[in-house]
Motif scaffolding. Structure first.
Motif, PDB file in Angstrom:
ATOM      1  N   LEU A  36       0.814  -1.223   0.000  1.00  0.00           N
ATOM      2  CA  LEU A  36       0.000   0.000   0.000  1.00  0.00           C
ATOM      3  C   LEU A  36       0.843   1.267   0.000  1.00  0.00           C
ATOM      4  O   LEU A  36       0.321   2.348   0.254  1.00  0.00           O
ATOM      5  CB  LEU A  36      -0.944  -0.001   1.204  1.00  0.00           C
ATOM      6  CG  LEU A  36      -2.098  -1.002   1.114  1.00  0.00           C
ATOM      7  CD1 LEU A  36      -2.843  -1.078   2.436  1.00  0.00           C
ATOM      8  CD2 LEU A  36      -3.038  -0.644  -0.018  1.00  0.00           C
ATOM      9  N   THR A  37       2.137   1.161  -0.297  1.00  0.00           N
ATOM     10  CA  THR A  37       2.957   2.373  -0.363  1.00  0.00           C
ATOM     11  C   THR A  37       2.598   3.196  -1.600  1.00  0.00           C
ATOM     12  O   THR A  37       2.777   4.405  -1.609  1.00  0.00           O
ATOM     13  CB  THR A  37       4.464   2.051  -0.358  1.00  0.00           C
ATOM     14  OG1 THR A  37       4.753   1.177  -1.435  1.00  0.00           O
ATOM     15  CG2 THR A  37       4.884   1.438   0.968  1.00  0.00           C
ATOM     16  N   ASP A  38       2.095   2.547  -2.640  1.00  0.00           N
ATOM     17  CA  ASP A  38       1.549   3.244  -3.797  1.00  0.00           C
ATOM     18  C   ASP A  38       0.036   3.250  -3.637  1.00  0.00           C
ATOM     19  O   ASP A  38      -0.531   2.360  -3.005  1.00  0.00           O
ATOM     20  CB  ASP A  38       1.952   2.527  -5.097  1.00  0.00           C
ATOM     21  CG  ASP A  38       3.437   2.652  -5.373  1.00  0.00           C
ATOM     22  OD1 ASP A  38       3.887   3.797  -5.595  1.00  0.00           O
ATOM     23  OD2 ASP A  38       4.150   1.632  -5.347  1.00  0.00           O
ATOM     24  N   PRO A  39      -0.653   4.245  -4.216  1.00  0.00           N
ATOM     25  CA  PRO A  39      -2.098   4.338  -3.978  1.00  0.00           C
ATOM     26  C   PRO A  39      -2.885   3.160  -4.557  1.00  0.00           C
ATOM     27  O   PRO A  39      -2.597   2.679  -5.647  1.00  0.00           O
ATOM     28  CB  PRO A  39      -2.492   5.641  -4.667  1.00  0.00           C
ATOM     29  CG  PRO A  39      -1.362   6.005  -5.548  1.00  0.00           C
ATOM     30  CD  PRO A  39      -0.149   5.321  -5.052  1.00  0.00           C
ATOM     31  N   VAL A  40      -3.856   2.726  -3.777  1.00  0.00           N
ATOM     32  CA  VAL A  40      -4.809   1.707  -4.190  1.00  0.00           C
ATOM     33  C   VAL A  40      -6.195   2.273  -3.903  1.00  0.00           C
ATOM     34  O   VAL A  40      -6.462   2.773  -2.810  1.00  0.00           O
ATOM     35  CB  VAL A  40      -4.607   0.384  -3.417  1.00  0.00           C
ATOM     36  CG1 VAL A  40      -5.705  -0.620  -3.772  1.00  0.00           C
ATOM     37  CG2 VAL A  40      -3.229  -0.203  -3.702  1.00  0.00           C
ATOM     38  N   PHE A  41      -7.059   2.200  -4.895  1.00  0.00           N
ATOM     39  CA  PHE A  41      -8.413   2.731  -4.780  1.00  0.00           C
ATOM     40  C   PHE A  41      -9.380   1.555  -4.760  1.00  0.00           C
ATOM     41  O   PHE A  41      -9.295   0.655  -5.596  1.00  0.00           O
ATOM     42  CB  PHE A  41      -8.710   3.651  -5.962  1.00  0.00           C
ATOM     43  CG  PHE A  41      -7.723   4.779  -6.072  1.00  0.00           C
ATOM     44  CD1 PHE A  41      -7.961   5.991  -5.454  1.00  0.00           C
ATOM     45  CD2 PHE A  41      -6.526   4.613  -6.770  1.00  0.00           C
ATOM     46  CE1 PHE A  41      -7.036   7.026  -5.538  1.00  0.00           C
ATOM     47  CE2 PHE A  41      -5.600   5.635  -6.864  1.00  0.00           C
ATOM     48  CZ  PHE A  41      -5.848   6.851  -6.244  1.00  0.00           C
ATOM     49  N   VAL A  42     -10.293   1.554  -3.792  1.00  0.00           N
ATOM     50  CA  VAL A  42     -11.242   0.460  -3.634  1.00  0.00           C
ATOM     51  C   VAL A  42     -12.650   0.999  -3.816  1.00  0.00           C
ATOM     52  O   VAL A  42     -13.010   2.030  -3.247  1.00  0.00           O
ATOM     53  CB  VAL A  42     -11.084  -0.212  -2.244  1.00  0.00           C
ATOM     54  CG1 VAL A  42     -12.119  -1.311  -2.044  1.00  0.00           C
ATOM     55  CG2 VAL A  42      -9.681  -0.773  -2.073  1.00  0.00           C
ATOM     56  N   ALA A  43     -13.445   0.294  -4.624  1.00  0.00           N
ATOM     57  CA  ALA A  43     -14.858   0.646  -4.836  1.00  0.00           C
ATOM     58  C   ALA A  43     -15.704  -0.166  -3.867  1.00  0.00           C
ATOM     59  O   ALA A  43     -15.451  -1.352  -3.645  1.00  0.00           O
ATOM     60  CB  ALA A  43     -15.262   0.339  -6.275  1.00  0.00           C
ATOM     61  N   ALA A  53      -8.353  -0.677  -7.995  1.00  0.00           N
ATOM     62  CA  ALA A  53      -7.334  -0.331  -8.989  1.00  0.00           C
ATOM     63  C   ALA A  53      -6.184   0.328  -8.248  1.00  0.00           C
ATOM     64  O   ALA A  53      -6.398   1.118  -7.327  1.00  0.00           O
ATOM     65  CB  ALA A  53      -7.893   0.604 -10.050  1.00  0.00           C
ATOM     66  N   GLY A  54      -4.983   0.003  -8.658  1.00  0.00           N
ATOM     67  CA  GLY A  54      -3.795   0.589  -8.050  1.00  0.00           C
ATOM     68  C   GLY A  54      -3.039   1.434  -9.061  1.00  0.00           C
ATOM     69  O   GLY A  54      -3.276   1.346 -10.271  1.00  0.00           O
ATOM     70  N   LEU A  55      -2.144   2.244  -8.563  1.00  0.00           N
ATOM     71  CA  LEU A  55      -1.325   3.103  -9.412  1.00  0.00           C
ATOM     72  C   LEU A  55       0.125   2.960  -8.973  1.00  0.00           C
ATOM     73  O   LEU A  55       0.453   3.201  -7.812  1.00  0.00           O
ATOM     74  CB  LEU A  55      -1.773   4.559  -9.298  1.00  0.00           C
ATOM     75  CG  LEU A  55      -1.115   5.538 -10.259  1.00  0.00           C
ATOM     76  CD1 LEU A  55      -1.547   5.246 -11.697  1.00  0.00           C
ATOM     77  CD2 LEU A  55      -1.478   6.966  -9.883  1.00  0.00           C
ATOM     78  N   LEU A  56       0.975   2.551  -9.898  1.00  0.00           N
ATOM     79  CA  LEU A  56       2.387   2.343  -9.613  1.00  0.00           C
ATOM     80  C   LEU A  56       3.204   3.355 -10.405  1.00  0.00           C
ATOM     81  O   LEU A  56       3.291   3.268 -11.628  1.00  0.00           O
ATOM     82  CB  LEU A  56       2.790   0.914  -9.997  1.00  0.00           C
ATOM     83  CG  LEU A  56       4.229   0.510  -9.731  1.00  0.00           C
ATOM     84  CD1 LEU A  56       4.547   0.578  -8.247  1.00  0.00           C
ATOM     85  CD2 LEU A  56       4.456  -0.902 -10.258  1.00  0.00           C
ATOM     86  N   ARG A  57       3.773   4.318  -9.703  1.00  0.00           N
ATOM     87  CA  ARG A  57       4.558   5.365 -10.350  1.00  0.00           C
ATOM     88  C   ARG A  57       5.981   4.885 -10.564  1.00  0.00           C
ATOM     89  O   ARG A  57       6.563   4.203  -9.711  1.00  0.00           O
ATOM     90  CB  ARG A  57       4.565   6.613  -9.473  1.00  0.00           C
ATOM     91  CG  ARG A  57       5.197   7.794 -10.155  1.00  0.00           C
ATOM     92  CD  ARG A  57       5.087   9.047  -9.315  1.00  0.00           C
ATOM     93  NE  ARG A  57       5.425  10.190 -10.140  1.00  0.00           N
ATOM     94  CZ  ARG A  57       4.919  11.388  -9.973  1.00  0.00           C
ATOM     95  NH1 ARG A  57       4.057  11.614  -9.014  1.00  0.00           N
ATOM     96  NH2 ARG A  57       5.284  12.369 -10.758  1.00  0.00           N
ATOM     97  N   GLN A  58       6.550   5.240 -11.690  1.00  0.00           N
ATOM     98  CA  GLN A  58       7.953   4.924 -11.963  1.00  0.00           C
ATOM     99  C   GLN A  58       8.823   5.665 -10.950  1.00  0.00           C
ATOM    100  O   GLN A  58       8.534   6.793 -10.570  1.00  0.00           O
ATOM    101  CB  GLN A  58       8.326   5.342 -13.388  1.00  0.00           C
ATOM    102  CG  GLN A  58       7.626   4.545 -14.447  1.00  0.00           C
ATOM    103  CD  GLN A  58       8.122   3.119 -14.515  1.00  0.00           C
ATOM    104  OE1 GLN A  58       9.271   2.814 -14.197  1.00  0.00           O
ATOM    105  NE2 GLN A  58       7.256   2.219 -14.935  1.00  0.00           N
ATOM    106  N   ARG A  59       9.893   5.044 -10.522  1.00  0.00           N
ATOM    107  CA  ARG A  59      10.759   5.629  -9.484  1.00  0.00           C
ATOM    108  C   ARG A  59      11.931   6.431 -10.060  1.00  0.00           C
ATOM    109  O   ARG A  59      12.361   7.396  -9.447  1.00  0.00           O
ATOM    110  CB  ARG A  59      11.307   4.525  -8.591  1.00  0.00           C
ATOM    111  CG  ARG A  59      10.245   3.664  -7.937  1.00  0.00           C
ATOM    112  CD  ARG A  59       9.616   4.368  -6.756  1.00  0.00           C
ATOM    113  NE  ARG A  59       8.786   3.434  -6.006  1.00  0.00           N
ATOM    114  CZ  ARG A  59       7.483   3.566  -5.857  1.00  0.00           C
ATOM    115  NH1 ARG A  59       6.849   4.576  -6.401  1.00  0.00           N
ATOM    116  NH2 ARG A  59       6.795   2.698  -5.154  1.00  0.00           N
ATOM    117  N   ALA A  60      12.452   6.031 -11.198  1.00  0.00           N
ATOM    118  CA  ALA A  60      13.609   6.724 -11.777  1.00  0.00           C
ATOM    119  C   ALA A  60      13.236   8.168 -12.108  1.00  0.00           C
ATOM    120  O   ALA A  60      12.152   8.437 -12.627  1.00  0.00           O
ATOM    121  CB  ALA A  60      14.093   6.002 -13.031  1.00  0.00           C
TER     122      ALA A  60
END
Length: 159
Positions: A36-43, A53-60
């Motif tokens: 859960l360090t990246d956002p997760v949205f629950v309906a 749905a989750g969102l995984l941002r690139q780190r570089a």
């Protein structure tokens, strides 16, 4: 709630996800929290988690303007009710606010319903990974899709 809906998704649609139910079912509470360090949205529907749905941002640093939508799921009996569109809108709004320009995702080539949904939501197919997923000894292609969130990004490509 996250644990409950994630395990439901993996159990009910095993060929659509890169991870397996068995991998996630044995995670410790610490590991669940790390996810859960990246956002997760629950309906929710009637106070029950029914989609996510989750969102995984690139780190570089040179890729931090990109993010990938992950773990998308809507309970089967509620598909077609607009929950997926609502989740996608919320994820895209969050991503846009966070400075994300291209929003990316990967969908199983066997999940034609999801692919059609993403095309309706203005995603375009940008590639295919043959045999990108192994499920029950079968190779399943992954389809890579993306959608621009910023007109500025689209305009810079045209120049």
């Amino acid at each position: 709630m996250f644990r409950r809906i994630r395990l439901e998704a993996l159990r009910s649609e095993p060929s659509f996800f890169a991870s397996s139910y068995e991998e996630w079912a044995t995670l410790s509470l610490v590991e669940w929290k790390k996810r859960l360090t990246d956002p997760v949205f629950v309906a929710f529907y009637n106070a029950e988690p029914v989609g996510m749905a989750g969102l995984l941002r690139q780190r570089a640093s040179r890729m931090a303007h990109r993010a990938t939508i992950i773990m998308v799921y809507v309970r089967r009996n509620l598909r077609g009710a607009g929950l997926a569109s609502d989740l996608l809108r919320i994820v895209a709004d969050h991503a846009r606010t966070a400075g994300i320009l291209p929003l990316e995702l990967t969908v199983s080539a066997e999940n034609t319903t999801a692919k059609r949904f993403y095309l309706r939501e203005e995603f375009i197919e940008v590639g295919r990974i043959p045999g990108g997923l192994l499920h029950d000894g079968r190779e399943i292609d992954d389809i890579v899709m993306m959608r621009r969130l910023s007109e500025q990004c689209a305009l810079s490509e045209a120049t």
